[in-house]
Design a protein around this motif. Structure first.
Motif, short mmCIF file in Angstrom:
data_model
loop_
_atom_site.label_atom_id
_atom_site.label_comp_id
_atom_site.label_asym_id
_atom_site.label_seq_id
_atom_site.Cartn_x
_atom_site.Cartn_y
_atom_site.Cartn_z
N ASN A 29 65.41 19.79 29.56
CA ASN A 29 64.37 19.07 28.86
C ASN A 29 64.89 17.69 28.51
O ASN A 29 66.03 17.50 28.16
CB ASN A 29 63.99 19.81 27.56
N GLN A 30 64.02 16.68 28.59
CA GLN A 30 64.43 15.33 28.30
C GLN A 30 64.67 15.16 26.81
O GLN A 30 63.86 15.54 25.99
CB GLN A 30 63.35 14.35 28.77
N GLY A 31 65.81 14.58 26.45
CA GLY A 31 66.09 14.28 25.06
C GLY A 31 66.69 12.90 24.99
O GLY A 31 66.33 12.02 25.73
N SER A 32 67.67 12.71 24.09
CA SER A 32 68.37 11.44 24.00
C SER A 32 69.70 11.55 24.73
O SER A 32 70.04 12.59 25.29
CB SER A 32 68.55 11.07 22.54
N THR A 33 70.47 10.46 24.70
CA THR A 33 71.70 10.45 25.46
C THR A 33 72.89 10.02 24.61
O THR A 33 72.74 9.36 23.58
CB THR A 33 71.59 9.52 26.68
N TYR A 34 74.09 10.38 25.08
CA TYR A 34 75.34 10.00 24.43
C TYR A 34 76.26 9.43 25.50
O TYR A 34 76.42 10.02 26.57
CB TYR A 34 75.99 11.23 23.77
N ARG A 35 76.85 8.26 25.24
CA ARG A 35 77.76 7.66 26.21
C ARG A 35 79.19 8.10 25.91
O ARG A 35 79.69 7.94 24.80
CB ARG A 35 77.67 6.14 26.17
N VAL A 36 79.85 8.65 26.90
CA VAL A 36 81.21 9.16 26.76
C VAL A 36 82.19 7.99 26.60
O VAL A 36 82.14 7.01 27.35
CB VAL A 36 81.61 10.02 27.98
N VAL A 37 83.08 8.09 25.62
CA VAL A 37 84.11 7.08 25.40
C VAL A 37 85.48 7.70 25.67
O VAL A 37 85.63 8.92 25.77
CB VAL A 37 84.06 6.52 23.95
N LYS A 38 86.49 6.85 25.80
CA LYS A 38 87.84 7.31 26.11
C LYS A 38 88.32 8.29 25.05
O LYS A 38 88.20 8.03 23.85
CB LYS A 38 88.78 6.11 26.19
N GLY A 39 88.84 9.42 25.49
CA GLY A 39 89.34 10.43 24.56
C GLY A 39 88.34 11.51 24.21
O GLY A 39 88.70 12.50 23.57
N ASP A 40 87.09 11.36 24.63
CA ASP A 40 86.07 12.36 24.35
C ASP A 40 86.33 13.65 25.12
O ASP A 40 86.89 13.64 26.22
CB ASP A 40 84.68 11.84 24.73
N SER A 41 85.88 14.75 24.55
CA SER A 41 85.92 16.04 25.23
C SER A 41 84.62 16.77 24.90
O SER A 41 83.88 16.37 24.01
CB SER A 41 87.11 16.88 24.74
N TRP A 42 84.37 17.85 25.64
CA TRP A 42 83.18 18.65 25.35
C TRP A 42 83.21 19.12 23.90
O TRP A 42 82.19 19.09 23.21
CB TRP A 42 83.11 19.86 26.28
N TYR A 43 84.39 19.51 23.43
CA TYR A 43 84.50 20.04 22.07
C TYR A 43 84.33 18.95 21.02
O TYR A 43 83.67 19.14 20.01
CB TYR A 43 85.86 20.74 21.90
N GLY A 44 84.93 17.78 21.29
CA GLY A 44 84.82 16.68 20.34
C GLY A 44 83.39 16.18 20.19
O GLY A 44 82.91 15.96 19.07
N ILE A 45 82.70 16.01 21.31
CA ILE A 45 81.31 15.56 21.27
C ILE A 45 80.43 16.61 20.59
O ILE A 45 79.54 16.29 19.80
CB ILE A 45 80.79 15.27 22.69
N SER A 46 80.71 17.88 20.90
CA SER A 46 79.92 18.96 20.31
C SER A 46 80.04 18.99 18.79
O SER A 46 79.06 19.25 18.08
CB SER A 46 80.37 20.31 20.89
N ARG A 47 81.26 18.70 18.29
CA ARG A 47 81.44 18.66 16.83
C ARG A 47 80.62 17.53 16.21
O ARG A 47 80.02 17.69 15.15
CB ARG A 47 82.93 18.50 16.50
N LYS A 48 80.58 16.39 16.89
CA LYS A 48 79.80 15.26 16.38
C LYS A 48 78.31 15.59 16.32
O LYS A 48 77.59 15.15 15.42
CB LYS A 48 79.99 14.03 17.28
N LEU A 49 77.86 16.37 17.29
CA LEU A 49 76.43 16.66 17.41
C LEU A 49 76.03 17.98 16.76
O LEU A 49 74.85 18.33 16.73
CB LEU A 49 76.03 16.69 18.90
N ASN A 50 77.03 18.72 16.29
CA ASN A 50 76.77 20.02 15.66
C ASN A 50 76.06 20.96 16.63
O ASN A 50 75.03 21.57 16.33
CB ASN A 50 75.94 19.85 14.38
N VAL A 51 76.63 21.08 17.83
CA VAL A 51 76.09 21.97 18.86
C VAL A 51 77.28 22.57 19.60
O VAL A 51 78.36 21.99 19.62
CB VAL A 51 75.16 21.19 19.82
#
Length: 208
Positions: free
Chosen positions: A23-45
């Motif tokens: 489903n279409q939602g918003s987007t997040y741009r990956v930055v240096k040092g990001d991981s699936w776990y780190g981004i997930s913590r930021k987004l609470n998912v």
């Protein structure tokens, strides 16, 4: 010739790979040092949910500057804040038609414009005053028109059966550009310089 080389890639055919369509939602741009776990913590998912939303697994690597689909509306890509237009960007068809294919910056399934369903509207109109800088034909998009506007904006109109403007012509908002193909809806794309904007959001907001 320069315009052909610059703008034809903007309406290149979408990636033909078969992938799940989230489903279409918003987007997040990956930055240096990001991981699936780190981004997930930021987004609470959960990482698994985020990866699945993007047709990926948490075992796959992320790449710097890659854009990921996210489940919350935290980023809206529209005109830049310093863009000032004298006119509002208007709908490019006489009547509003449903969107068949949405704008996407997903790495595995990019789509640089929006594709409307073929409805009752047949006339294609200029969404903003500007200059016709290119008219041409491309397989998959049939006849198309590119308009140049102020502040580095360009609009592209594809799937036309007949074009009713010529290169170099100045057009006003709502001027007729052509007639749609009988079996295809309008392909519509908006660029600001080299950046693809989400036409659906630009049409909703008008201008900044």
């Amino acid at each position: 010739m320069y315009l052909v080389l610059v703008f034809l890639p903007l309406i290149a055919k979408q990636n033909a790979k078969s992938s799940p369509k989230p489903n279409q939602g918003s987007t997040y741009r990956v930055v240096k040092g990001d991981s699936w776990y780190g981004i997930s913590r930021k987004l609470n998912v959960s990482p698994e949910t985020l990866a699945k939303l993007n047709g990926r697994t948490i075992q796959e690597n992320l790449y710097e500057n890659e854009k990921l689909q996210i489940p919350k509306d935290k980023e809206i890509k529209s005109l830049s804040s310093d863009t000032k237009l004298k006119e509002k960007i208007l709908y490019p068809l006489v009547k509003k038609e449903k969107i068949q294919k949405k704008f996407s910056e997903l790495t595995y399934d990019p789509y640089k414009g929006i594709q409307f369903q073929r409805g009752t509207s047949s006339l294609v109109l200029a969404s903003l005053s500007g200059k016709v800088v290119h008219v041409d034909y491309m397989d998959g998009y049939e006849n198309f028109v590119i308009l140049e506007h102020e502040n580095g904006l360009y609009s592209i109109y594809g799937n036309l059966e007949r074009i009713q403007v010529t290169e170099g012509q100045q057009v006003k908002v709502k001027d007729r550009l052509g007639i749609l193909s009988k079996d295809k809806g309008l392909y519509f794309q908006i660029n600001q310089n080299k950046s693809n904007l989400n036409p659906e959001l630009v049409l909703k907001r008008g201008y900044e």
